[in-house]
Design an enzyme around this catalytic site. Structure first.
Site, short mmCIF file in Angstrom:
data_model
loop_
_atom_site.label_atom_id
_atom_site.label_comp_id
_atom_site.label_asym_id
_atom_site.label_seq_id
_atom_site.Cartn_x
_atom_site.Cartn_y
_atom_site.Cartn_z
N ARG A 17 -3.33 -10.86 3.90
CA ARG A 17 -3.55 -10.82 2.44
C ARG A 17 -2.35 -10.14 1.79
O ARG A 17 -2.06 -8.98 2.07
CB ARG A 17 -4.84 -10.07 2.13
CG ARG A 17 -5.23 -10.03 0.66
CD ARG A 17 -6.57 -9.32 0.49
NE ARG A 17 -7.00 -9.31 -0.90
CZ ARG A 17 -6.68 -8.35 -1.78
NH1 ARG A 17 -5.92 -7.32 -1.39
NH2 ARG A 17 -7.12 -8.41 -3.03
N LYS A 24 0.83 -1.21 0.00
CA LYS A 24 0.00 0.00 0.00
C LYS A 24 0.87 1.27 0.00
O LYS A 24 2.04 1.25 0.35
CB LYS A 24 -0.93 0.00 1.22
CG LYS A 24 -1.98 -1.13 1.21
CD LYS A 24 -3.10 -0.84 0.23
CE LYS A 24 -4.10 -1.99 0.12
NZ LYS A 24 -4.96 -2.11 1.28
#
Length: 326
Positions: A305, A270
């Site tokens: 994840r 991210k």
């Protein structure tokens, strides 16, 4: 805690690999305070310490790795790499060596992403899922979608888990479809839509706001006929959150265990990892992603994840060996 110096009377966290002997009480009305286990009610102790039910036929007493397969042209990290079915199948088989779950998606939900039609999304995902099942892959597969029609096609092709980044908010038909299919469901926190979610997101208290929102979505899912033992949550790192919001959530991820269901952490590659780690290229953020993943595991996150499955699996093995002493 996860070190071996465990005092008598300490409780397991969510029936897993961590333990605790005190808790931090968070409130909108007063400053955080630390209390002992004797100050908790029996119900509170139970929510925090009881083993979580299996999720998608996987026990939740050890960290599980969910591998990301984006069959999209525009995902923020790997867009276009696996758009061809042959490339997607090869990547799925490669990840299957280290993953516990494969998470397949056909629509990018990166900040600013435009909506994809259900037909296009289905045409990207369903044939790959069917080919994996026909090829003998027995691993749990989740479909990363917010559209009921895409989910239905994925279930027919062999998907066994639904991962909805809108926690059943986007498509009014999704809750009913998930309930009828009888599959486990991951409810993720997000605000607005991908195209607008990073337009100055604001919270009164990001930690408690996300907690309350997920509690409300769990109630909605149960009311739709999805049993609580088939539900998991995801605080939605990077979805409608600033860097400061993400860090506030990561610092106290363990609060989400109080909702009594498995918790998934999805922070791989991210933007905030690139900002803090000084790496503009998303595909080069694996080291920072590993650091965040292990920080989550240290707070008892049952599912992680990730894009980098093999590297995450290796890091987990070393973390577990170092903390267990074998």
């Amino acid at each position: 805690m996860s070190d071996p110096a465990r005092p008598a009377g300490a409780l397991p966290l969510a029936g897993g690999w961590c333990w605790f002997d005190r808790v931090e009480v968070l409130s909108r009305e007063e400053a955080p305070r630390i209390v002992g286990l004797g100050d908790l009610t029996e119900a509170e102790r139970g929510r925090l310490s009881a083993p979580r039910p299996d999720f998608g036929d996987l026990s939740m007493d050890t960290p599980r790795v969910m591998g990301i397969l984006n069959i999209t042209p525009d995902s923020f990290s790997d867009g276009g790499l696996f758009l061809r079915p042959e490339a997607a199948l090869m990547q799925a088989r490669r990840m299957a060596d280290g993953a516990d779950i494969l998470d397949i998606g056909g629509e990018s939900t990166r900040p600013g992403a435009m909506e994809v039609s259900a037909l296009d999304e289905t045409q990207r995902t369903a044939p790959v899922i069917a080919a994996l099942r026909e090829g003998g892959l027995a691993l749990p597969i989740s479909i990363d979608t917010r559209k009921a029609a895409v989910a239905e096609a994925a279930f027919a092709a062999g998907v066994t888990i639904l991962n909805d980044v809108t926690a059943l908010r986007f498509d009014p038909a999704m809750a009913g479809v998930a309930a009828s299919a009888g599959v486990p469901v991951v409810l993720m926190h997000s605000i607005e839509t991908p195209i607008t979610m990073q337009d100055d997101p604001r919270y009164e208290d990001v930690l408690l706001d996300v907690y309350d929102a997920l509690a409300a979505r769990l109630a909605v899912a149960e009311a739709a006929g999805i049993a609580r033992d088939r539900l998991a949550i995801d605080p939605g790192i990077g979805f409608g959150k600033t860097l400061e919001h993400n860090l506030a959530l990561l610092a106290r991820l363990s609060v989400f265990h109080d909702l009594g269901v498995p918790v998934l952490l999805g922070a791989s590659r991210k933007r905030f990892i690139g900002t803090i780690g000084a790496e503009a290229e998303a595909a080069r953020r694996m080291p920072g992603s590993l650091a965040v993943a292990l920080a989550g595991v240290a707070q008892g996150m049952q599912m992680i994840r990730v894009h980098d499955v093999a590297e995450t699996r290796q890091a987990l093995r070393l973390w577990q060996a170092a903390t267990r002493g074998y």
